[in-house]
Design a protein around this motif. Structure first.
Motif, PDB file in Angstrom:
ATOM      1  N   LEU A 279       0.819  -1.206   0.000  1.00 21.86           N
ATOM      2  CA  LEU A 279       0.000   0.000   0.000  1.00 21.86           C
ATOM      3  C   LEU A 279       0.855   1.259   0.000  1.00 21.86           C
ATOM      4  N   SER A 280       1.905   1.264   0.814  1.00 22.95           N
ATOM      5  CA  SER A 280       2.781   2.442   0.850  1.00 22.95           C
ATOM      6  C   SER A 280       3.475   2.649  -0.493  1.00 22.95           C
ATOM      7  N   GLU A 281       3.932   1.546  -1.115  1.00 29.86           N
ATOM      8  CA  GLU A 281       4.555   1.675  -2.429  1.00 29.86           C
ATOM      9  C   GLU A 281       3.561   2.192  -3.464  1.00 29.86           C
ATOM     10  N   SER A 282       2.357   1.722  -3.393  1.00 33.34           N
ATOM     11  CA  SER A 282       1.336   2.187  -4.340  1.00 33.34           C
ATOM     12  C   SER A 282       1.035   3.667  -4.140  1.00 33.34           C
ATOM     13  N   VAL A 283       0.977   4.095  -2.869  1.00 32.43           N
ATOM     14  CA  VAL A 283       0.717   5.515  -2.589  1.00 32.43           C
ATOM     15  C   VAL A 283       1.848   6.388  -3.115  1.00 32.43           C
ATOM     16  N   SER A 284       3.107   5.956  -2.899  1.00 30.37           N
ATOM     17  CA  SER A 284       4.243   6.740  -3.386  1.00 30.37           C
ATOM     18  C   SER A 284       4.262   6.795  -4.914  1.00 30.37           C
ATOM     19  N   GLN A 285       3.989   5.665  -5.563  1.00 30.30           N
ATOM     20  CA  GLN A 285       3.933   5.666  -7.023  1.00 30.30           C
ATOM     21  C   GLN A 285       2.805   6.547  -7.535  1.00 30.30           C
ATOM     22  N   ASN A 286       1.694   6.536  -6.818  1.00 31.13           N
ATOM     23  CA  ASN A 286       0.577   7.397  -7.218  1.00 31.13           C
ATOM     24  C   ASN A 286       0.951   8.877  -7.099  1.00 31.13           C
ATOM     25  N   LYS A 287       1.669   9.231  -6.050  1.00 31.28           N
ATOM     26  CA  LYS A 287       2.107  10.625  -5.897  1.00 31.28           C
ATOM     27  C   LYS A 287       3.055  11.019  -7.022  1.00 31.28           C
ATOM     28  N   ILE A 288       3.978  10.112  -7.368  1.00 34.67           N
ATOM     29  CA  ILE A 288       4.932  10.415  -8.441  1.00 34.67           C
ATOM     30  C   ILE A 288       4.195  10.614  -9.771  1.00 34.67           C
ATOM     31  N   LEU A 289       3.233   9.752 -10.037  1.00 37.42           N
ATOM     32  CA  LEU A 289       2.471   9.873 -11.281  1.00 37.42           C
ATOM     33  C   LEU A 289       1.656  11.168 -11.317  1.00 37.42           C
ATOM     34  N   LEU A 290       1.055  11.536 -10.179  1.00 39.03           N
ATOM     35  CA  LEU A 290       0.304  12.791 -10.127  1.00 39.03           C
ATOM     36  C   LEU A 290       1.207  13.988 -10.351  1.00 39.03           C
ATOM     37  N   GLN A 291       2.415  13.946  -9.771  1.00 33.46           N
ATOM     38  CA  GLN A 291       3.353  15.047  -9.972  1.00 33.46           C
ATOM     39  C   GLN A 291       3.780  15.144 -11.432  1.00 33.46           C
ATOM     40  N   ARG A 292       4.003  13.973 -12.063  1.00 31.22           N
ATOM     41  CA  ARG A 292       4.361  13.983 -13.482  1.00 31.22           C
ATOM     42  C   ARG A 292       3.238  14.555 -14.335  1.00 31.22           C
ATOM     43  N   ILE A 293       2.017  14.196 -13.990  1.00 28.06           N
ATOM     44  CA  ILE A 293       0.875  14.717 -14.750  1.00 28.06           C
ATOM     45  C   ILE A 293       0.768  16.233 -14.600  1.00 28.06           C
ATOM     46  N   GLU A 294       0.969  16.735 -13.372  1.00 30.80           N
ATOM     47  CA  GLU A 294       0.920  18.182 -13.153  1.00 30.80           C
ATOM     48  C   GLU A 294       2.038  18.897 -13.923  1.00 30.80           C
ATOM     49  N   ASP A 295       3.249  18.321 -13.901  1.00 32.92           N
ATOM     50  CA  ASP A 295       4.363  18.935 -14.633  1.00 32.92           C
ATOM     51  C   ASP A 295       4.096  18.951 -16.130  1.00 32.92           C
ATOM     52  N   SER A 296       3.578  17.846 -16.652  1.00 38.62           N
ATOM     53  CA  SER A 296       3.282  17.808 -18.091  1.00 38.62           C
ATOM     54  C   SER A 296       2.179  18.799 -18.459  1.00 38.62           C
ATOM     55  N   ASP A 297       1.174  18.935 -17.602  1.00 40.28           N
ATOM     56  CA  ASP A 297       0.123  19.922 -17.869  1.00 40.28           C
ATOM     57  C   ASP A 297       0.675  21.337 -17.877  1.00 40.28           C
ATOM     58  N   LEU A 298       1.547  21.639 -16.906  1.00 41.70           N
ATOM     59  CA  LEU A 298       2.160  22.965 -16.855  1.00 41.70           C
ATOM     60  C   LEU A 298       3.023  23.236 -18.079  1.00 41.70           C
ATOM     61  N   ALA A 299       3.806  22.219 -18.492  1.00 42.07           N
ATOM     62  CA  ALA A 299       4.643  22.390 -19.687  1.00 42.07           C
ATOM     63  C   ALA A 299       3.790  22.589 -20.932  1.00 42.07           C
ATOM     64  N   HIS A 300       2.684  21.873 -21.016  1.00 41.94           N
ATOM     65  CA  HIS A 300       1.794  22.041 -22.168  1.00 41.94           C
ATOM     66  C   HIS A 300       1.170  23.435 -22.189  1.00 41.94           C
ATOM     67  N   LYS A 301       0.791  23.935 -21.017  1.00 43.76           N
ATOM     68  CA  LYS A 301       0.229  25.279 -20.961  1.00 43.76           C
ATOM     69  C   LYS A 301       1.252  26.332 -21.386  1.00 43.76           C
ATOM     70  N   LEU A 302       2.498  26.207 -20.880  1.00 45.36           N
ATOM     71  CA  LEU A 302       3.544  27.165 -21.267  1.00 45.36           C
ATOM     72  C   LEU A 302       3.826  27.103 -22.761  1.00 45.36           C
ATOM     73  N   GLU A 303       3.899  25.899 -23.289  1.00 43.97           N
ATOM     74  CA  GLU A 303       4.152  25.754 -24.717  1.00 43.97           C
ATOM     75  C   GLU A 303       3.007  26.342 -25.545  1.00 43.97           C
ATOM     76  N   LYS A 304       1.794  26.152 -25.077  1.00 40.57           N
ATOM     77  CA  LYS A 304       0.657  26.721 -25.781  1.00 40.57           C
ATOM     78  C   LYS A 304       0.708  28.242 -25.769  1.00 40.57           C
ATOM     79  N   GLU A 305       1.046  28.832 -24.628  1.00 39.87           N
ATOM     80  CA  GLU A 305       1.149  30.285 -24.544  1.00 39.87           C
ATOM     81  C   GLU A 305       2.239  30.815 -25.462  1.00 39.87           C
ATOM     82  N   GLN A 306       3.391  30.121 -25.495  1.00 39.16           N
ATOM     83  CA  GLN A 306       4.476  30.554 -26.372  1.00 39.16           C
ATOM     84  C   GLN A 306       4.063  30.481 -27.836  1.00 39.16           C
TER      85      GLN A 306
END
Length: 405
Positions: A279-306
């Motif tokens: 369960l702890s490993e799954s929670v940590s992996q879930n946090k990492i995946l959520l952070q990656r999704i947030e970073d990719s969304d932010l990068a996509h927004k910046l690229e769109k603005e540019q």
């Protein structure tokens, strides 16, 4: 007197015949109930054993179950009448072969065509194994019992398959569909020369529960206290002494139960620990995946603005180029009317100056474009644009319609 005595004798004989019939009916009912009960026990033992090992021909639990089922299907089975009027014994396979034809994708024809199985009893035993491996034994039995006309033709009154126990049998066999069986259809278990023998010893063992042990202790304590109160100096009997082996066996059983409980506790604790780690490993992996999704969304927004900013700047620069072309054309026409030679040199010089000014704006644009275009390609684009700007005025100047008269 003689008639009365004969009547009484005949009445007593009739009563004795009725008693024999009732006794035989009661014995048949007990036999049916015992077979169904033992079949239920054998199904439970099979399910319990399947949790630890694979059930095959070497399993004593399966051999006992197959013998019980064979006894149930052979209970009060009618014999086959020959041409000479004699009745020969018949196997339950003759009934199954006729009653189970309606089952979809049945194995009847496959068993009939088996080369190493010749006798009817061996084919019946092979059918039990194949039906268990296909997980369709309960379906076969249910289909055969629904064909009441065929069942009535093969069995006598009082048979298990004709009574209320038949529905219980089909329900019990349904639990065997959860077991994965593995059988060899060429073994000694298919030998039809020997009848099936049921081993009742696994179902006759008595296991004393913990409640029973405590009740025995309380009963002994009560007996000891009552004996001490009722005893007197005149009548003092020997104390109530229990056998040491009995106490030793009880203590041994309690110790075994305690050890079993400890083992189960350790197993559950280890299982809980593993589940918590997972369960702890799954929670940590879930946090990492959520952070990656947030970073990719932010990068996509910046690229769109540019990209939007680059599009706006390109549109503005295109408008400026169009205005510059119009202005250069107007200047060239006005200068041509005054001085054709000088106007050509001045027009070229102004055009080159404007192109150089346009080139000065390209670094900021190239910085925003990033990987979309390269500096060399963009400069080549501007040079082509400048040539286009230069070509239009000169063509107008050299045209005969624009030369002064």
């Amino acid at each position: 007197m003689a008639s009365r005595s004969l009547g009484g004798l005949s009445g007593s004989r009739g009563g004795g015949g009725g008693g024999k019939k009732s006794l035989s009916a009661r014995n048949a009912a007990v036999e049916r109930r015992n077979l169904i009960t033992v079949c239920r026990f054998s199904v439970k033992t099979l399910i319990d054993r399947s949790c630890f090992e694979t059930i095959d021909d070497s399993s004593p639990e399966f051999n006992n179950f197959a013998a019980i089922l064979e006894q149930i299907l052979s209970h009060r089975l009618k014999g086959q009448v020959t041409w000479f009027g004699y009745e020969s014994p018949r196997s339950f396979w003759d009934y199954i072969r006729v009653a189970c034809r309606k089952v979809s994708q049945n194995c009847i024809c496959s068993i009939e065509n088996m080369e190493n199985v010749s006798s009817s009893r061996a084919k019946g035993r092979a059918w039990i194994r194949v039906a268990l491996m296909e997980k369709h034994l309960s379906e076969y039995i249910s289909t055969a019992l629904r064909d009441f006309k065929t069942t009535r033709r093969f069995y006598e009154d009082g048979a298990i398959v004709l009574g209320e126990e038949a529905n219980m049998l089909a329900g019990m066999l349904l639990g065997l569909n959860a077991i994965d069986f593995s059988f060899c259809l060429k073994g000694e278990g298919l030998d039809g020369c020997f009848p099936a023998v049921i081993d009742y010893t696994p179902y006759l063992k008595f296991t004393q529960s913990s409640d029973s042990i405590s009740s025995d202790e309380e009963e002994l304590r009560t007996l000891g206290s009552s004996g001490s109160e009722s005893s007197s100096p005149e009548n003092v009997g020997p104390p109530f002494i229990m056998d040491e082996n009995t106490w030793f066996n009880k203590c041994k059983r309690v110790k075994q139960k305690y050890q079993l409980t400890l083992e189960q506790k350790a197993y559950l604790e280890e299982l809980l620990r593993l589940r918590e780690n997972q369960l702890s490993e799954s929670v940590s992996q879930n946090k990492i995946l959520l952070q990656r999704i947030e970073d990719s969304d932010l990068a996509h927004k910046l690229e769109k603005e540019q990209l939007e900013y680059i599009i706006v700047e390109l549109q503005d620069q295109l408008k400026s180029y169009q205005n510059l072309d119009q202005f250069s054309a107007e200047v060239s026409l006005s200068q041509t009317s005054l001085d054709p030679g000088q106007s050509q040199d001045d027009g070229k010089q102004d055009t080159l100056n404007s192109i150089s000014e346009g080139k000065e704006d390209t670094p900021s644009l190239l910085g925003l474009c990033g990987s979309l275009t390269s500096v060399a390609s963009y400069k080549s684009l501007t040079s082509l644009k400048s040539n286009d700007c230069l070509a239009s005025p000169t063509a107008e100047m050299t045209s005969p319609g624009l030369t002064p008269s």
